[in-house]
Scaffold this active site. Structure first.
Site, PDB file in Angstrom:
ATOM      1  N   LYS A  26     -37.858 -22.028   3.642  1.00 38.80           N
ATOM      2  CA  LYS A  26     -37.768 -23.423   3.204  1.00 38.80           C
ATOM      3  C   LYS A  26     -39.124 -23.930   2.699  1.00 38.80           C
ATOM      4  O   LYS A  26     -40.158 -23.281   2.904  1.00 38.80           O
ATOM      5  CB  LYS A  26     -37.269 -24.273   4.379  1.00 38.80           C
ATOM      6  CG  LYS A  26     -35.850 -23.895   4.854  1.00 38.80           C
ATOM      7  CD  LYS A  26     -35.398 -24.817   5.972  1.00 38.80           C
ATOM      8  CE  LYS A  26     -33.960 -24.514   6.392  1.00 38.80           C
ATOM      9  NZ  LYS A  26     -33.479 -25.496   7.418  1.00 38.80           N
TER      10      LYS A  26
ATOM     11  N   TYR B 178     -25.222 -26.939   1.239  1.00 37.73           N
ATOM     12  CA  TYR B 178     -25.108 -27.695   2.494  1.00 37.73           C
ATOM     13  C   TYR B 178     -23.863 -28.587   2.524  1.00 37.73           C
ATOM     14  O   TYR B 178     -23.853 -29.598   3.237  1.00 37.73           O
ATOM     15  CB  TYR B 178     -26.371 -28.536   2.716  1.00 37.73           C
ATOM     16  CG  TYR B 178     -27.561 -27.744   3.225  1.00 37.73           C
ATOM     17  CD1 TYR B 178     -27.477 -26.986   4.403  1.00 37.73           C
ATOM     18  CD2 TYR B 178     -28.782 -27.762   2.560  1.00 37.73           C
ATOM     19  CE1 TYR B 178     -28.565 -26.267   4.883  1.00 37.73           C
ATOM     20  CE2 TYR B 178     -29.888 -27.045   3.031  1.00 37.73           C
ATOM     21  CZ  TYR B 178     -29.769 -26.301   4.206  1.00 37.73           C
ATOM     22  OH  TYR B 178     -30.851 -25.600   4.684  1.00 37.73           O
TER      23      TYR B 178
ATOM     24  N   ASN C 296     -37.730 -26.422   9.759  1.00 38.06           N
ATOM     25  CA  ASN C 296     -37.697 -25.261  10.661  1.00 38.06           C
ATOM     26  C   ASN C 296     -37.831 -23.919   9.944  1.00 38.06           C
ATOM     27  O   ASN C 296     -37.302 -22.903  10.393  1.00 38.06           O
ATOM     28  CB  ASN C 296     -36.445 -25.321  11.543  1.00 38.06           C
ATOM     29  CG  ASN C 296     -35.175 -25.432  10.709  1.00 38.06           C
ATOM     30  OD1 ASN C 296     -35.212 -25.289   9.480  1.00 38.06           O
ATOM     31  ND2 ASN C 296     -34.061 -25.667  11.359  1.00 38.06           N
TER      32      ASN C 296
ATOM     33  N   HIS D 188     -33.687 -20.670   6.620  1.00 40.18           N
ATOM     34  CA  HIS D 188     -32.223 -20.746   6.676  1.00 40.18           C
ATOM     35  C   HIS D 188     -31.683 -19.326   6.757  1.00 40.18           C
ATOM     36  O   HIS D 188     -32.226 -18.424   6.118  1.00 40.18           O
ATOM     37  CB  HIS D 188     -31.664 -21.415   5.414  1.00 40.18           C
ATOM     38  CG  HIS D 188     -30.178 -21.188   5.259  1.00 40.18           C
ATOM     39  ND1 HIS D 188     -29.255 -21.997   5.879  1.00 40.18           N
ATOM     40  CD2 HIS D 188     -29.473 -20.209   4.614  1.00 40.18           C
ATOM     41  CE1 HIS D 188     -28.031 -21.540   5.600  1.00 40.18           C
ATOM     42  NE2 HIS D 188     -28.143 -20.448   4.838  1.00 40.18           N
TER      43      HIS D 188
ATOM     44  N   GLU E 200     -22.801 -18.469  -0.033  1.00 43.67           N
ATOM     45  CA  GLU E 200     -24.193 -18.827  -0.314  1.00 43.67           C
ATOM     46  C   GLU E 200     -24.842 -17.859  -1.304  1.00 43.67           C
ATOM     47  O   GLU E 200     -25.602 -18.278  -2.181  1.00 43.67           O
ATOM     48  CB  GLU E 200     -24.987 -18.861   1.000  1.00 43.67           C
ATOM     49  CG  GLU E 200     -24.521 -19.991   1.921  1.00 43.67           C
ATOM     50  CD  GLU E 200     -25.106 -19.903   3.330  1.00 43.67           C
ATOM     51  OE1 GLU E 200     -25.926 -19.004   3.606  1.00 43.67           O
ATOM     52  OE2 GLU E 200     -24.746 -20.760   4.165  1.00 43.67           O
TER      53      GLU E 200
HETATM   54  P1  IDP Z   1     -29.082 -23.902  11.025  1.00 38.31           P
HETATM   55  O1  IDP Z   1     -30.086 -23.970   9.899  1.00 38.31           O
HETATM   56  O2  IDP Z   1     -29.730 -23.453  12.311  1.00 38.31           O
HETATM   57  O3  IDP Z   1     -27.846 -23.119  10.670  1.00 38.31           O
HETATM   58  P2  IDP Z   1     -27.469 -26.296  10.661  1.00 38.31           P
HETATM   59  O4  IDP Z   1     -26.744 -26.978  11.768  1.00 38.31           O
HETATM   60  O5  IDP Z   1     -26.672 -25.518   9.671  1.00 38.31           O
HETATM   61  O6  IDP Z   1     -28.624 -25.398  11.318  1.00 38.31           O
HETATM   62  O7  IDP Z   1     -28.297 -27.442   9.890  1.00 38.31           O
HETATM   63  C1  IDP Z   1     -28.886 -27.191   8.643  1.00 38.31           C
HETATM   64  C2  IDP Z   1     -30.302 -27.726   8.682  1.00 38.31           C
HETATM   65  O8  IDP Z   1     -30.289 -29.153   8.826  1.00 38.31           O
HETATM   66  C3  IDP Z   1     -31.157 -27.245   9.870  1.00 38.31           C
HETATM   67  O9  IDP Z   1     -31.746 -25.989   9.669  1.00 38.31           O
HETATM   68  C4  IDP Z   1     -32.190 -28.340   9.976  1.00 38.31           C
HETATM   69  O10 IDP Z   1     -33.193 -28.209   8.955  1.00 38.31           O
HETATM   70  C5  IDP Z   1     -31.346 -29.573   9.665  1.00 38.31           C
HETATM   71  N1  IDP Z   1     -30.751 -30.162  10.880  1.00 38.31           N
HETATM   72  C6  IDP Z   1     -29.654 -29.728  11.563  1.00 38.31           C
HETATM   73  N2  IDP Z   1     -29.360 -30.521  12.599  1.00 38.31           N
HETATM   74  C7  IDP Z   1     -30.287 -31.503  12.578  1.00 38.31           C
HETATM   75  C8  IDP Z   1     -30.491 -32.668  13.422  1.00 38.31           C
HETATM   76  O11 IDP Z   1     -29.759 -32.928  14.381  1.00 38.31           O
HETATM   77  N3  IDP Z   1     -31.558 -33.450  13.106  1.00 38.31           N
HETATM   78  C9  IDP Z   1     -32.391 -33.187  12.050  1.00 38.31           C
HETATM   79  N4  IDP Z   1     -32.215 -32.138  11.230  1.00 38.31           N
HETATM   80  C10 IDP Z   1     -31.178 -31.294  11.494  1.00 38.31           C
HETATM   81 MG    MG Z   2     -26.461 -23.536   9.165  1.00 37.36          MG
END
Ligand code: IDP
Ligand code: MG
Length: 142
Positions: free
Chosen positions: A11, A51, A118, A121, A132
């Site tokens: 990212k 997304y 984070n 992805h 994807e």
């Molecule tokens: P993942 O990347 O671990 O699969 P997902 O639930 O698919 O997590 O969410 C996509 C992205 O959205 C996450 O990687 C993170 O950057 C962001 N995200 C997910 N949940 C939250 C939240 O509760 N607060 C803020 N950002 C979030």
């Molecule tokens: Mg995800």
């Protein structure tokens, strides 16, 4: 032996912090193969497709804003059980909770923003991976 492909993104936070090589190194050290790689600043259209499952959630707009804020490295990796394997390398979504040893646990932290930055992805299922990969690498048949 069966192979499986997963879509990985380093990212914009990972790119800005110079962690692209570190992420690729961990993927290679784990034993997965790099199939395709591209450095690009994602369009909002591509991100809306990528997304789609999160549309309407409170972090959706900040997520699209963040993900279009600069270059990402999109990577297709390959190897038996590579989808689950990369999710394990990546660690939990919340970098504060991600286990030490994982990419997010070792290299990420909470910056107090509306979206969790984070670093990576990774696809969460074979169905997501196929969907994807078609978005980021339309020339690759799945
Ligand atoms: P993942 O990347 O671990 O699969 P997902 O639930 O698919 O997590 O969410 C996509 C992205 O959205 C996450 O990687 C993170 O950057 C962001 N995200 C997910 N949940 C939250 C939240 O509760 N607060 C803020 N950002 C979030
Ligand atoms: Mg995800």
């Amino acid at each position: 032996m069966t192979t499986e492909r997963s879509l990985v993104l380093v990212k914009p936070d990972g790119f800005r912090r110079g962690l692209t090589g570190e992420v690729l190194s961990r993927i290679e050290a784990k034993g997965y193969t790099l199939v395709a790689l591209d450095v690009l600043t994602p369009t909002r259209e591509a991100l809306a497709a990528h997304y789609a499952e999160h549309e309407g959630k409170p972090f959706y707009e900040p997520l699209v804003e963040f993900m279009s804020s600069g270059p990402v490295t999109a990577v297709v990796i390959e190897g038996h059980d590579s989808i689950k394997g990369f999710r394990s390398l990546a660690g939990a979504t919340n970098p504060t909770e991600a286990a030490p040893g994982s990419i997010r646990g070792d290299l990420g932290r909470d910056w107090g923003l509306k979206v969790q930055e984070n670093i990576v992805h990774g696809s969460d299922s074979p169905k997501s991976a196929a969907r994807e990969i078609a978005i980021w690498f339309p020339h690759l048949g799945s």
